[in-house]
Write a protein that holds these residues in place. Structure first.
Motif, PDB file in Angstrom:
ATOM      1  N   ALA A  37      56.122  47.706  10.860  1.00 24.10           N
ATOM      2  CA  ALA A  37      56.544  47.891   9.467  1.00 24.10           C
ATOM      3  C   ALA A  37      56.702  49.378   9.193  1.00 24.10           C
ATOM      4  CB  ALA A  37      55.532  47.290   8.499  1.00 24.10           C
ATOM      5  N   LEU A  38      57.712  49.683   8.404  1.00 24.92           N
ATOM      6  CA  LEU A  38      57.931  51.037   7.915  1.00 24.92           C
ATOM      7  C   LEU A  38      57.646  51.029   6.419  1.00 24.92           C
ATOM      8  CD1 LEU A  38      61.322  51.792   9.677  1.00 24.92           C
ATOM      9  CD2 LEU A  38      59.039  52.461  10.441  1.00 24.92           C
ATOM     10  N   ARG A  95      49.014  39.247   7.506  1.00 23.31           N
ATOM     11  CA  ARG A  95      50.324  39.405   8.155  1.00 23.31           C
ATOM     12  C   ARG A  95      50.716  40.882   8.237  1.00 23.31           C
ATOM     13  NH1 ARG A  95      51.404  34.649   5.364  1.00 23.31           N
ATOM     14  NH2 ARG A  95      52.582  35.661   3.711  1.00 23.31           N
ATOM     15  N   LEU A  96      50.474  41.616   7.177  1.00 26.11           N
ATOM     16  CA  LEU A  96      50.797  43.046   7.196  1.00 26.11           C
ATOM     17  C   LEU A  96      49.963  43.792   8.232  1.00 26.11           C
ATOM     18  CD1 LEU A  96      51.214  43.664   3.387  1.00 26.11           C
ATOM     19  CD2 LEU A  96      52.977  44.013   5.130  1.00 26.11           C
ATOM     20  N   LEU A 106      53.944  52.097   8.850  1.00 17.47           N
ATOM     21  CA  LEU A 106      52.839  51.600   8.041  1.00 17.47           C
ATOM     22  C   LEU A 106      51.516  51.829   8.768  1.00 17.47           C
ATOM     23  CD1 LEU A 106      51.834  50.188   5.482  1.00 17.47           C
ATOM     24  CD2 LEU A 106      52.249  48.002   6.632  1.00 17.47           C
ATOM     25  N   ALA A 107      51.539  51.814  10.093  1.00 25.16           N
ATOM     26  CA  ALA A 107      50.332  52.067  10.882  1.00 25.16           C
ATOM     27  C   ALA A 107      49.721  53.431  10.557  1.00 25.16           C
ATOM     28  CB  ALA A 107      50.644  51.984  12.372  1.00 25.16           C
ATOM     29  N   ASP A 108      50.548  54.375  10.122  1.00 23.21           N
ATOM     30  CA  ASP A 108      50.046  55.701   9.758  1.00 23.21           C
ATOM     31  C   ASP A 108      49.602  55.789   8.303  1.00 23.21           C
ATOM     32  OD1 ASP A 108      50.485  56.710  12.332  1.00 23.21           O
ATOM     33  OD2 ASP A 108      52.559  57.279  11.844  1.00 23.21           O
ATOM     34  N   LEU A 126      60.307  45.034  11.045  1.00 24.95           N
ATOM     35  CA  LEU A 126      61.141  44.651  12.182  1.00 24.95           C
ATOM     36  C   LEU A 126      60.330  43.683  13.016  1.00 24.95           C
ATOM     37  CD1 LEU A 126      62.378  48.212  13.146  1.00 24.95           C
ATOM     38  CD2 LEU A 126      63.581  46.511  11.775  1.00 24.95           C
ATOM     39  N   ARG A 127      60.920  42.498  13.264  1.00 26.79           N
ATOM     40  CA  ARG A 127      60.227  41.447  14.005  1.00 26.79           C
ATOM     41  C   ARG A 127      61.134  40.935  15.106  1.00 26.79           C
ATOM     42  NH1 ARG A 127      60.045  39.429   8.484  1.00 26.79           N
ATOM     43  NH2 ARG A 127      58.107  40.121   7.543  1.00 26.79           N
ATOM     44  N   THR A 128      60.550  40.255  16.072  1.00 25.79           N
ATOM     45  CA  THR A 128      61.375  39.645  17.112  1.00 25.79           C
ATOM     46  C   THR A 128      62.214  38.526  16.520  1.00 25.79           C
ATOM     47  OG1 THR A 128      59.541  38.238  17.775  1.00 25.79           O
ATOM     48  CG2 THR A 128      59.890  40.248  19.045  1.00 25.79           C
TER      49      THR A 128
END
Length: 89
Positions: free
Chosen positions: A61-62, A48-49, A15-17, A76-78
């Motif tokens: 996030a993907l 949050r996103l 998601l960062a991309d 994916l979270r801890t």
């Protein structure tokens, strides 16, 4: 009627991309989880996103997408249960 998406054109990316999908994802998640989280807000979801726009650390996030259309997402979270932090990767 929902549009049919050619699944051969779906890509999975960080998601960062593709941060331009954050508003769409926030709206869809808000709508989907309204029954369980009635006090949640669009702005809180966006915030949050934005916290998931990581590339080398959790949370990350993907996003599944075509060249310009959001299809789905996963995070994916801890841990996602505050009272069960022991259940982490």
């Amino acid at each position: 009627m929902k549009a049919v998406i050619d699944t051969s054109s779906i890509q999975i990316s960080l998601l960062a991309d593709f941060p331009q999908f954050v508003p769409t994802i926030a709206s869809r998640l808000l709508e989907h989880w309204r029954f369980a989280l009635p006090d949640d807000t669009y702005d809180a979801r966006v915030e949050r996103l934005r916290g998931h726009l990581n590339k080398v650390r959790l949370p990350v996030a993907l996003v599944a997408h075509t060249s310009d259309e959001f299809v789905g997402t996963v995070s994916l979270r801890t841990h996602d249960l505050d009272d069960r932090a022991d259940l982490s990767p």
